[in-house]
Design a protein around this motif. Sequence first.
Motif, PDB file in Angstrom:
ATOM      1  N   LYS A 170       0.823  -1.214   0.000  1.00  0.00           N
ATOM      2  CA  LYS A 170       0.000   0.000   0.000  1.00  0.00           C
ATOM      3  C   LYS A 170       0.860   1.268   0.000  1.00  0.00           C
ATOM      4  O   LYS A 170       0.420   2.332  -0.411  1.00  0.00           O
ATOM      5  CB  LYS A 170      -0.924  -0.010   1.220  1.00  0.00           C
ATOM      6  N   LEU A 171       2.071   1.117   0.512  1.00  0.00           N
ATOM      7  CA  LEU A 171       2.957   2.278   0.609  1.00  0.00           C
ATOM      8  C   LEU A 171       4.402   1.826   0.434  1.00  0.00           C
ATOM      9  O   LEU A 171       4.845   0.883   1.107  1.00  0.00           O
ATOM     10  CB  LEU A 171       2.781   2.944   1.979  1.00  0.00           C
ATOM     11  N   VAL A 172       5.126   2.495  -0.459  1.00  0.00           N
ATOM     12  CA  VAL A 172       6.529   2.160  -0.705  1.00  0.00           C
ATOM     13  C   VAL A 172       7.371   3.434  -0.611  1.00  0.00           C
ATOM     14  O   VAL A 172       7.039   4.456  -1.231  1.00  0.00           O
ATOM     15  CB  VAL A 172       6.734   1.532  -2.102  1.00  0.00           C
ATOM     16  N   ALA A 173       8.440   3.363   0.160  1.00  0.00           N
ATOM     17  CA  ALA A 173       9.370   4.482   0.268  1.00  0.00           C
ATOM     18  C   ALA A 173      10.781   3.969   0.041  1.00  0.00           C
ATOM     19  O   ALA A 173      11.055   2.768   0.198  1.00  0.00           O
ATOM     20  CB  ALA A 173       9.266   5.141   1.642  1.00  0.00           C
ATOM     21  N   CYS A 174      11.675   4.867  -0.330  1.00  0.00           N
ATOM     22  CA  CYS A 174      13.055   4.448  -0.535  1.00  0.00           C
ATOM     23  C   CYS A 174      14.039   5.540  -0.157  1.00  0.00           C
ATOM     24  O   CYS A 174      13.666   6.701   0.031  1.00  0.00           O
ATOM     25  CB  CYS A 174      13.286   3.987  -1.971  1.00  0.00           C
ATOM     26  N   ASP A 175      15.260   5.137  -0.029  1.00  0.00           N
ATOM     27  CA  ASP A 175      16.403   6.005   0.226  1.00  0.00           C
ATOM     28  C   ASP A 175      17.409   5.731  -0.891  1.00  0.00           C
ATOM     29  O   ASP A 175      17.320   4.719  -1.590  1.00  0.00           O
ATOM     30  CB  ASP A 175      16.999   5.647   1.598  1.00  0.00           C
ATOM     31  N   THR A 176      18.353   6.611  -1.080  1.00  0.00           N
ATOM     32  CA  THR A 176      19.441   6.344  -2.008  1.00  0.00           C
ATOM     33  C   THR A 176      20.643   7.187  -1.593  1.00  0.00           C
ATOM     34  O   THR A 176      20.620   7.821  -0.536  1.00  0.00           O
ATOM     35  CB  THR A 176      19.025   6.626  -3.466  1.00  0.00           C
ATOM     36  N   MET A 177      21.690   7.176  -2.386  1.00  0.00           N
ATOM     37  CA  MET A 177      22.887   7.940  -2.032  1.00  0.00           C
ATOM     38  C   MET A 177      23.603   8.383  -3.299  1.00  0.00           C
ATOM     39  O   MET A 177      23.282   7.933  -4.411  1.00  0.00           O
ATOM     40  CB  MET A 177      23.835   7.110  -1.164  1.00  0.00           C
ATOM     41  N   GLY A 197      25.078   8.919  -9.132  1.00  0.00           N
ATOM     42  CA  GLY A 197      26.069   9.098 -10.183  1.00  0.00           C
ATOM     43  C   GLY A 197      26.313   7.853 -11.007  1.00  0.00           C
ATOM     44  O   GLY A 197      26.551   7.931 -12.218  1.00  0.00           O
ATOM     45  N   GLY A 198      26.234   6.678 -10.347  1.00  0.00           N
ATOM     46  CA  GLY A 198      26.620   5.431 -11.014  1.00  0.00           C
ATOM     47  C   GLY A 198      25.495   4.673 -11.681  1.00  0.00           C
ATOM     48  O   GLY A 198      25.740   3.927 -12.640  1.00  0.00           O
ATOM     49  N   LYS A 199      24.269   4.796 -11.169  1.00  0.00           N
ATOM     50  CA  LYS A 199      23.144   4.051 -11.755  1.00  0.00           C
ATOM     51  C   LYS A 199      21.907   4.947 -11.843  1.00  0.00           C
ATOM     52  O   LYS A 199      20.826   4.596 -11.372  1.00  0.00           O
ATOM     53  CB  LYS A 199      22.852   2.799 -10.927  1.00  0.00           C
ATOM     54  N   ARG A 200      22.088   6.084 -12.453  1.00  0.00           N
ATOM     55  CA  ARG A 200      21.022   7.088 -12.497  1.00  0.00           C
ATOM     56  C   ARG A 200      19.772   6.554 -13.208  1.00  0.00           C
ATOM     57  O   ARG A 200      18.660   6.750 -12.738  1.00  0.00           O
ATOM     58  CB  ARG A 200      21.522   8.353 -13.189  1.00  0.00           C
ATOM     59  N   LEU A 210      20.762  14.806  -7.314  1.00  0.00           N
ATOM     60  CA  LEU A 210      19.769  14.080  -8.113  1.00  0.00           C
ATOM     61  C   LEU A 210      19.018  15.018  -9.046  1.00  0.00           C
ATOM     62  O   LEU A 210      18.762  14.703 -10.207  1.00  0.00           O
ATOM     63  CB  LEU A 210      18.793  13.359  -7.181  1.00  0.00           C
ATOM     64  N   ALA A 211      18.673  16.212  -8.545  1.00  0.00           N
ATOM     65  CA  ALA A 211      17.880  17.147  -9.344  1.00  0.00           C
ATOM     66  C   ALA A 211      18.732  18.019 -10.257  1.00  0.00           C
ATOM     67  O   ALA A 211      18.225  18.577 -11.233  1.00  0.00           O
ATOM     68  CB  ALA A 211      17.059  18.029  -8.417  1.00  0.00           C
ATOM     69  N   GLY A 212      20.004  18.150  -9.910  1.00  0.00           N
ATOM     70  CA  GLY A 212      20.845  19.068 -10.684  1.00  0.00           C
ATOM     71  C   GLY A 212      20.491  20.514 -10.436  1.00  0.00           C
ATOM     72  O   GLY A 212      20.663  21.385 -11.291  1.00  0.00           O
ATOM     73  N   GLU A 213      19.960  20.784  -9.254  1.00  0.00           N
ATOM     74  CA  GLU A 213      19.566  22.136  -8.856  1.00  0.00           C
ATOM     75  C   GLU A 213      20.113  22.411  -7.463  1.00  0.00           C
ATOM     76  O   GLU A 213      20.369  21.469  -6.684  1.00  0.00           O
ATOM     77  CB  GLU A 213      18.034  22.270  -8.802  1.00  0.00           C
ATOM     78  N   VAL A 267      14.530  21.834  -6.456  1.00  0.00           N
ATOM     79  CA  VAL A 267      14.920  20.430  -6.310  1.00  0.00           C
ATOM     80  C   VAL A 267      13.682  19.553  -6.121  1.00  0.00           C
ATOM     81  O   VAL A 267      13.515  18.507  -6.770  1.00  0.00           O
ATOM     82  CB  VAL A 267      15.867  20.265  -5.105  1.00  0.00           C
ATOM     83  N   ALA A 268      12.797  19.983  -5.219  1.00  0.00           N
ATOM     84  CA  ALA A 268      11.600  19.190  -4.929  1.00  0.00           C
ATOM     85  C   ALA A 268      10.724  19.046  -6.167  1.00  0.00           C
ATOM     86  O   ALA A 268      10.217  17.952  -6.463  1.00  0.00           O
ATOM     87  CB  ALA A 268      10.820  19.844  -3.790  1.00  0.00           C
ATOM     88  N   LYS A 269      10.542  20.145  -6.873  1.00  0.00           N
ATOM     89  CA  LYS A 269       9.698  20.102  -8.076  1.00  0.00           C
ATOM     90  C   LYS A 269      10.254  19.115  -9.088  1.00  0.00           C
ATOM     91  O   LYS A 269       9.507  18.329  -9.691  1.00  0.00           O
ATOM     92  CB  LYS A 269       9.626  21.511  -8.688  1.00  0.00           C
ATOM     93  N   LYS A 270      11.568  19.117  -9.251  1.00  0.00           N
ATOM     94  CA  LYS A 270      12.191  18.219 -10.231  1.00  0.00           C
ATOM     95  C   LYS A 270      12.073  16.765  -9.796  1.00  0.00           C
ATOM     96  O   LYS A 270      11.709  15.887 -10.590  1.00  0.00           O
ATOM     97  CB  LYS A 270      13.676  18.618 -10.360  1.00  0.00           C
TER      98      LYS A 270
END
Length: 302
Positions: free
Chosen positions: A139-146, A151-154, A177-180, A186-189
């Motif tokens: 019902k709900l999925v969240a994630c983190d990244t680094m 840079g390596g697996k965009r 991630l956003a390039g801003e 950033v959030a909008k992108k």
Amino acid sequence: MSLLVVGSVAFDSVKTPFGEAKEVLGGSATYFSTAASYFTEVKLVAVVGEDFPESHLAFLKEKGVDFEGLERRPGRTFRWRGEYGYQLNEAKTLDTQLNVFESFRPKLPSSYRDASVVFLANIDPELQLDVLKQVKQPKLVACDTMNFWIGGKRDALIKTLGEVDILIINDGEARELAGEFNLVKVAKKILSFGPKILIIKRGEYGALMFNGQTTFAAPALPLENVFDPTGAGDSFAGGFMGYLSQNGTMNEAALRQAVIYGSVMASFNVEAFSLDRMRTLTREEINARYKEFQSLTFFESA
């Protein structure tokens, strides 16, 4: 609702201006599941080596964490060594030994596949997608990244973001991630990539939550004793997702409360090395600190 987390379980060696700890319990899934365990049932998927001691399993069991999905493989457990200066928002990595984590391919036990809430901690985005394929109808999925994956697996990461509801990352990663630089831009992108909600962790400056219509800002609690920020972001995510899983709703009020509970758990985490503060933490202390956050941001109408 049951909460599934997939991530790392590790040994950390950490040096800060306030002390040092060697080969202590760490890893994204460990911090996350411990923080979330105060709110809901947690199912953990990770891998450890032959050197992982029973005492750490006993700790997870004491917290009520289901670790049927914790694989033990021949070899050594993932190790990370780093240090912080007085700028505690930035860790300097001195050594990373992936060991058994290098070939980790998460395989969910059948009892985990009907999890309602899923958190994909900081692992290869291709593995994050593979995990989602193993869960029936979350019902709900969240994630983190680094930044390593940004840079390596965009391309794989952007594909993963198209499948999740919430992304939780720090401000530096969000900007990359956003390039801003501007966080509103950033959030909008990033929201255009797929997530409905973006949470940007800002260390001692708190956290921001964007959903495309509203923005919520939570402060960080000024603390007298800060020893080790390692795992603070994962503890935030654990408190945030644990509360949403317990609450069962995702309206604006619940999301804002979850951000504060996440901030509460992160604030306790930094008060000691590793998960030591969590060993004695009580739900009563969590509730009391939640009220401190309310007092910190309350002001009368003019």
